[in-house]
Write a protein that holds these residues in place. Structure first.
Motif, mmCIF file in Angstrom:
data_model
loop_
_atom_site.group_PDB
_atom_site.id
_atom_site.type_symbol
_atom_site.label_atom_id
_atom_site.label_comp_id
_atom_site.label_asym_id
_atom_site.label_seq_id
_atom_site.Cartn_x
_atom_site.Cartn_y
_atom_site.Cartn_z
ATOM 1 N N THR A 117 0.840 -1.187 0.000
ATOM 2 C CA THR A 117 0.000 0.000 0.000
ATOM 3 C C THR A 117 0.879 1.242 0.000
ATOM 4 O O THR A 117 1.805 1.353 0.812
ATOM 5 N N VAL A 118 0.597 2.154 -0.915
ATOM 6 C CA VAL A 118 1.353 3.400 -1.044
ATOM 7 C C VAL A 118 0.402 4.560 -0.820
ATOM 8 O O VAL A 118 -0.683 4.610 -1.415
ATOM 9 N N GLY A 119 0.783 5.478 0.056
ATOM 10 C CA GLY A 119 -0.072 6.621 0.350
ATOM 11 C C GLY A 119 0.735 7.865 0.624
ATOM 12 O O GLY A 119 1.963 7.884 0.488
ATOM 13 N N THR A 120 0.072 8.903 1.027
ATOM 14 C CA THR A 120 0.746 10.174 1.277
ATOM 15 C C THR A 120 1.694 10.107 2.463
ATOM 16 O O THR A 120 2.635 10.893 2.553
ATOM 17 N N ASP A 121 1.448 9.153 3.380
ATOM 18 C CA ASP A 121 2.294 9.054 4.566
ATOM 19 C C ASP A 121 3.442 8.078 4.401
ATOM 20 O O ASP A 121 4.325 8.014 5.257
ATOM 21 N N GLY A 122 3.426 7.267 3.332
ATOM 22 C CA GLY A 122 4.525 6.333 3.128
ATOM 23 C C GLY A 122 4.083 5.048 2.471
ATOM 24 O O GLY A 122 3.111 5.014 1.717
ATOM 25 N N VAL A 123 4.803 3.979 2.787
ATOM 26 C CA VAL A 123 4.577 2.674 2.172
ATOM 27 C C VAL A 123 4.397 1.635 3.265
ATOM 28 O O VAL A 123 5.087 1.674 4.291
ATOM 29 N N ALA B 104 7.625 1.438 -15.476
ATOM 30 C CA ALA B 104 6.824 2.660 -15.552
ATOM 31 C C ALA B 104 6.050 2.876 -14.257
ATOM 32 O O ALA B 104 5.890 4.027 -13.808
ATOM 33 N N GLU B 105 5.571 1.807 -13.659
ATOM 34 C CA GLU B 105 4.823 1.936 -12.412
ATOM 35 C C GLU B 105 5.694 2.498 -11.298
ATOM 36 O O GLU B 105 5.292 3.417 -10.568
ATOM 37 N N VAL B 106 6.903 1.965 -11.154
ATOM 38 C CA VAL B 106 7.797 2.440 -10.103
ATOM 39 C C VAL B 106 8.259 3.866 -10.388
ATOM 40 O O VAL B 106 8.389 4.691 -9.474
ATOM 41 N N ALA B 107 8.490 4.187 -11.661
ATOM 42 C CA ALA B 107 8.845 5.568 -12.014
ATOM 43 C C ALA B 107 7.710 6.520 -11.638
ATOM 44 O O ALA B 107 7.950 7.633 -11.150
ATOM 45 N N GLY B 108 6.455 6.071 -11.845
ATOM 46 C CA GLY B 108 5.318 6.887 -11.451
ATOM 47 C C GLY B 108 5.252 7.081 -9.946
ATOM 48 O O GLY B 108 4.874 8.162 -9.462
ATOM 49 N N LEU B 109 5.615 6.055 -9.195
ATOM 50 C CA LEU B 109 5.631 6.183 -7.734
ATOM 51 C C LEU B 109 6.696 7.184 -7.291
ATOM 52 O O LEU B 109 6.469 7.971 -6.366
ATOM 53 N N THR C 10 7.727 9.774 -8.948
ATOM 54 C CA THR C 10 7.231 11.116 -9.264
ATOM 55 C C THR C 10 6.152 11.551 -8.283
ATOM 56 O O THR C 10 6.167 12.679 -7.766
ATOM 57 N N ALA C 11 5.201 10.659 -8.016
ATOM 58 C CA ALA C 11 4.079 11.014 -7.144
ATOM 59 C C ALA C 11 4.513 11.208 -5.702
ATOM 60 O O ALA C 11 3.931 12.028 -4.981
ATOM 61 N N ALA C 12 5.548 10.482 -5.270
ATOM 62 C CA ALA C 12 5.968 10.555 -3.872
ATOM 63 C C ALA C 12 6.935 11.692 -3.601
ATOM 64 O O ALA C 12 7.178 12.026 -2.428
ATOM 65 N N ALA C 13 7.482 12.302 -4.641
ATOM 66 C CA ALA C 13 8.518 13.322 -4.454
ATOM 67 C C ALA C 13 8.043 14.457 -3.559
ATOM 68 O O ALA C 13 8.791 14.963 -2.722
ATOM 69 N N ARG C 14 6.787 14.852 -3.708
ATOM 70 C CA ARG C 14 6.288 15.990 -2.929
ATOM 71 C C ARG C 14 6.073 15.665 -1.458
ATOM 72 O O ARG C 14 5.925 16.566 -0.627
ATOM 73 N N HIS C 15 6.054 14.367 -1.121
ATOM 74 C CA HIS C 15 5.799 13.981 0.268
ATOM 75 C C HIS C 15 7.067 13.616 1.026
ATOM 76 O O HIS C 15 7.037 13.493 2.251
ATOM 77 N N ARG C 16 8.184 13.441 0.321
ATOM 78 C CA ARG C 16 9.419 13.035 0.980
ATOM 79 C C ARG C 16 10.129 14.184 1.662
ATOM 80 O O ARG C 16 10.899 13.982 2.600
ATOM 81 N N GLY C 17 9.899 15.377 1.173
ATOM 82 C CA GLY C 17 10.611 16.514 1.714
ATOM 83 C C GLY C 17 12.011 16.641 1.168
ATOM 84 O O GLY C 17 12.798 17.474 1.641
ATOM 85 N N MET C 18 12.358 15.827 0.187
ATOM 86 C CA MET C 18 13.682 15.864 -0.436
ATOM 87 C C MET C 18 13.562 15.210 -1.806
ATOM 88 O O MET C 18 12.622 14.467 -2.069
ATOM 89 N N ILE C 19 14.506 15.508 -2.659
ATOM 90 C CA ILE C 19 14.475 14.924 -3.998
ATOM 91 C C ILE C 19 15.063 13.509 -3.955
ATOM 92 O O ILE C 19 15.789 13.151 -3.015
#
Length: 242
Positions: free
Chosen positions: A80-86, A147-152, A154-163
């Motif tokens: 499960t992947v969400g805004t708070d993590g995995v 492609a799925e992992v690349a999408g993850l 991209t989508a998670a970048a804004r929630h990590r607080g770092m690149i």
């Protein structure tokens, strides 16, 4: 994308995705497993089998436990992947990681399993170099895993607080842990060979009416072999990278 019950949303805050089983194992592999387990049951039930009943029960119990574990792993396993993590659910436990504790998500090959249904796995790497395989996030369940992992990413970048970036210190720890896993795998392979040899010797003791020592032969000896081989292979890895 990850399963029949997968839910994906992107509303400006992030994504929610769940990867569970959507494809069963291939028919050929299922038939092979049935043949192996059926042959095992047949051998245990043969009337001319001279193995004592208590050892038969022990072998059947171990096979049953392995089968239950495998079934639960497949049916209950999910990522499960969400805004708070995995989070990753296995047969009996759930592991969770916050995004700031996750170093990377990587697609890696399944070594030595070219004929297996799954040829690519997705691993989560922590900041200390440890890794965990994410259930059902693989090329058997997903047609385009890269492609799925690349999408993850991209989508998670804004929630990590770092690149997402490679850090030399973490990469060194990842390589060191990889070498330790390789040493443990070799030690486990050696211990399995010792176990098979001990099992054959135990059968010889039973057939010749000698005094069998199943606890010593099937548990103590293989564990001792694993411990010694693990130390040996780790030292070899350390010397090779010194």
């Amino acid at each position: 994308m990850g399963g029949d019950d997968e839910d994906e949303r992107d509303d400006g805050r992030g994504i929610e995705r769940e990867y569970s089983r959507r494809r069963k194992i291939s028919r050929g592999r299922f038939v092979a497993l049935c043949i192996v387990e059926g042959n095992f049951a047949l051998q245990m039930a043969r009337p001319d089998n001279t193995i004592p009943a208590r050892y038969k029960l022990l072998a059947v119990a171990l096979m049953a436990l392995l089968s239950v574990w495998a079934i639960l792993t497949v049916r209950r396993g999910r990522t499960t992947v969400g805004t708070d993590g995995v989070s990753a659910r296995g047969a009996f436990r759930v592991r969770r990681w916050a995004w700031h504790d996750i170093y990377d998500l990587r697609v890696e090959t399944n070594p030595g399993q070219r004929s297996a249904d799954i040829k690519l796995f997705t691993y989560l790497y922590e900041n200390d170099g440890r890794r965990a395989r994410l259930p059902h996030l693989d090329d058997w369940q997903l047609p385009d895993l890269w492609a799925e992992v690349a999408g993850l990413h991209t989508a998670a970048a804004r929630h990590r607080g770092m690149i997402w970036e490679r850090r030399p210190g973490v990469e060194v720890r990842i390589r060191e842990r990889a070498e330790h896993r390789k040493a443990q795998l070799r030690a486990a392979t050696g211990a399995m060979i010792v176990f098979v040899a001990a099992f054959v010797y135990l059968m010889w003791e039973i057939f010749t009416d000698a005094d069998p020592h199943p606890f010593l032969l099937l548990l103590c000896v293989p564990l001792a072999a694993y411990a010694l081989l693990a130390i040996l292979f780790r030292r070899r890895c350390t010397r090779a990278h010194a």
